[in-house]
Design a protein around this motif. Sequence first.
Motif, PDB file in Angstrom:
ATOM      1  N   HIS A 211      75.842  16.789  40.206  1.00 29.69           N
ATOM      2  CA  HIS A 211      75.806  15.645  39.297  1.00 29.69           C
ATOM      3  C   HIS A 211      75.857  16.123  37.844  1.00 29.69           C
ATOM      4  CE1 HIS A 211      75.203  11.347  38.933  1.00 29.69           C
ATOM      5  NE2 HIS A 211      74.371  11.572  37.937  1.00 29.69           N
ATOM      6  N   LEU A 212      76.135  15.193  36.945  1.00 30.77           N
ATOM      7  CA  LEU A 212      76.084  15.534  35.523  1.00 30.77           C
ATOM      8  C   LEU A 212      74.660  15.884  35.127  1.00 30.77           C
ATOM      9  CD1 LEU A 212      78.246  12.660  33.988  1.00 30.77           C
ATOM     10  CD2 LEU A 212      78.935  15.010  34.446  1.00 30.77           C
ATOM     11  N   ALA A 213      74.517  16.864  34.266  1.00 31.20           N
ATOM     12  CA  ALA A 213      73.198  17.235  33.757  1.00 31.20           C
ATOM     13  C   ALA A 213      72.696  16.128  32.839  1.00 31.20           C
ATOM     14  CB  ALA A 213      73.279  18.550  32.993  1.00 31.20           C
ATOM     15  N   PRO A 214      71.380  15.931  32.790  1.00 28.57           N
ATOM     16  CA  PRO A 214      70.832  14.954  31.845  1.00 28.57           C
ATOM     17  C   PRO A 214      70.911  15.490  30.415  1.00 28.57           C
ATOM     18  CG  PRO A 214      69.064  16.021  33.065  1.00 28.57           C
ATOM     19  CD  PRO A 214      70.352  16.546  33.614  1.00 28.57           C
TER      20      PRO A 214
ATOM     21  N   LEU B 126      71.726  23.154  33.412  1.00 29.20           N
ATOM     22  CA  LEU B 126      71.398  23.234  34.833  1.00 29.20           C
ATOM     23  C   LEU B 126      72.431  24.093  35.536  1.00 29.20           C
ATOM     24  CD1 LEU B 126      70.462  19.556  35.832  1.00 29.20           C
ATOM     25  CD2 LEU B 126      68.930  21.496  35.514  1.00 29.20           C
ATOM     26  N   GLU B 127      71.989  24.787  36.541  1.00 28.25           N
ATOM     27  CA  GLU B 127      72.875  25.630  37.333  1.00 28.25           C
ATOM     28  C   GLU B 127      73.883  24.751  38.088  1.00 28.25           C
ATOM     29  OE1 GLU B 127      72.034  28.742  40.892  1.00 28.25           O
ATOM     30  OE2 GLU B 127      70.613  28.784  39.216  1.00 28.25           O
TER      31      GLU B 127
ATOM     32  N   ARG C 196      63.792  11.797  24.253  1.00 27.26           N
ATOM     33  CA  ARG C 196      64.606  10.831  25.010  1.00 27.26           C
ATOM     34  C   ARG C 196      65.393  11.632  26.029  1.00 27.26           C
ATOM     35  NH1 ARG C 196      67.659   5.748  22.925  1.00 27.26           N
ATOM     36  NH2 ARG C 196      65.607   4.944  23.452  1.00 27.26           N
ATOM     37  N   LEU C 197      65.201  11.279  27.281  1.00 24.49           N
ATOM     38  CA  LEU C 197      65.927  11.886  28.384  1.00 24.49           C
ATOM     39  C   LEU C 197      66.938  10.851  28.869  1.00 24.49           C
ATOM     40  CD1 LEU C 197      65.868  14.506  30.082  1.00 24.49           C
ATOM     41  CD2 LEU C 197      64.368  13.328  31.665  1.00 24.49           C
ATOM     42  N   THR C 198      68.208  11.234  28.908  1.00 26.51           N
ATOM     43  CA  THR C 198      69.281  10.321  29.305  1.00 26.51           C
ATOM     44  C   THR C 198      69.955  10.862  30.556  1.00 26.51           C
ATOM     45  OG1 THR C 198      69.652   9.726  26.994  1.00 26.51           O
ATOM     46  CG2 THR C 198      71.413   9.203  28.546  1.00 26.51           C
ATOM     47  N   LEU C 199      69.980  10.032  31.589  1.00 26.43           N
ATOM     48  CA  LEU C 199      70.632  10.367  32.845  1.00 26.43           C
ATOM     49  C   LEU C 199      71.794   9.400  33.018  1.00 26.43           C
ATOM     50  CD1 LEU C 199      67.241  10.274  33.426  1.00 26.43           C
ATOM     51  CD2 LEU C 199      68.120  11.774  35.189  1.00 26.43           C
ATOM     52  N   LEU C 200      72.949   9.912  33.453  1.00 26.39           N
ATOM     53  CA  LEU C 200      74.099   9.029  33.571  1.00 26.39           C
ATOM     54  C   LEU C 200      75.060   9.477  34.645  1.00 26.39           C
ATOM     55  CD1 LEU C 200      76.285  10.909  31.795  1.00 26.39           C
ATOM     56  CD2 LEU C 200      75.089   9.800  29.947  1.00 26.39           C
ATOM     57  N   SER C 201      75.878   8.533  35.066  1.00 27.89           N
ATOM     58  CA  SER C 201      76.902   8.826  36.069  1.00 27.89           C
ATOM     59  C   SER C 201      78.184   9.281  35.390  1.00 27.89           C
ATOM     60  CB  SER C 201      77.165   7.585  36.928  1.00 27.89           C
ATOM     61  OG  SER C 201      77.768   6.566  36.147  1.00 27.89           O
TER      62      SER C 201
END
Length: 170
Positions: free
Chosen positions: A67-70, A79-80, A105-110
């Motif tokens: 997945h994409l890194a945050p 991230l590895e 701020r931690l951003t997680l996305l598709s």
Amino acid sequence: GKGLQAAMIGAVAVGALRSIADEQIAPSAALERLNQVLLRSESRGFITCLCMVLTKEGGIVLANAGHLAPYLNGAEFPLEASLPLGILAGITYSQSTFDLPAAARLTLLSDGVVEARSGTGELFGFDRTSQVSRLPAAEIAAKAHQFGQQDDITVITLDWSALASSLAPA
């Protein structure tokens, strides 16, 4: 993906992940178990997944399956690289542990954000994603949509304050 096949593998993954989450195992172990479930499933395909545990003290444990890194305060979290789930048996997933700074701020996305494509074929890309990653989730999704949405878009922003967590009831 899209269509019935994607919906079926998504349903299998969500159901399995809910069951695995009840066991309160480490994110890397959760991904390894989910990979096994998907490989046994009749719904063939693969998915990407980022598994994260956030403690009330601001500790984060992350494991990533393609997945994409945050983004943390506008910078992509290193991230590895790893394979998505459902491709190969016996994969182990690494785990990263870190503490959030006092304000974050931690951003997680598709990938629908990064892969949004303009009418001329230009990708929204990682540079633009990094630039907007400090915005609220709805604004990030709107910018990617306006640019030229081609895929589903999911964005989650988590605002962290060490002061607020120390005032929270125990």
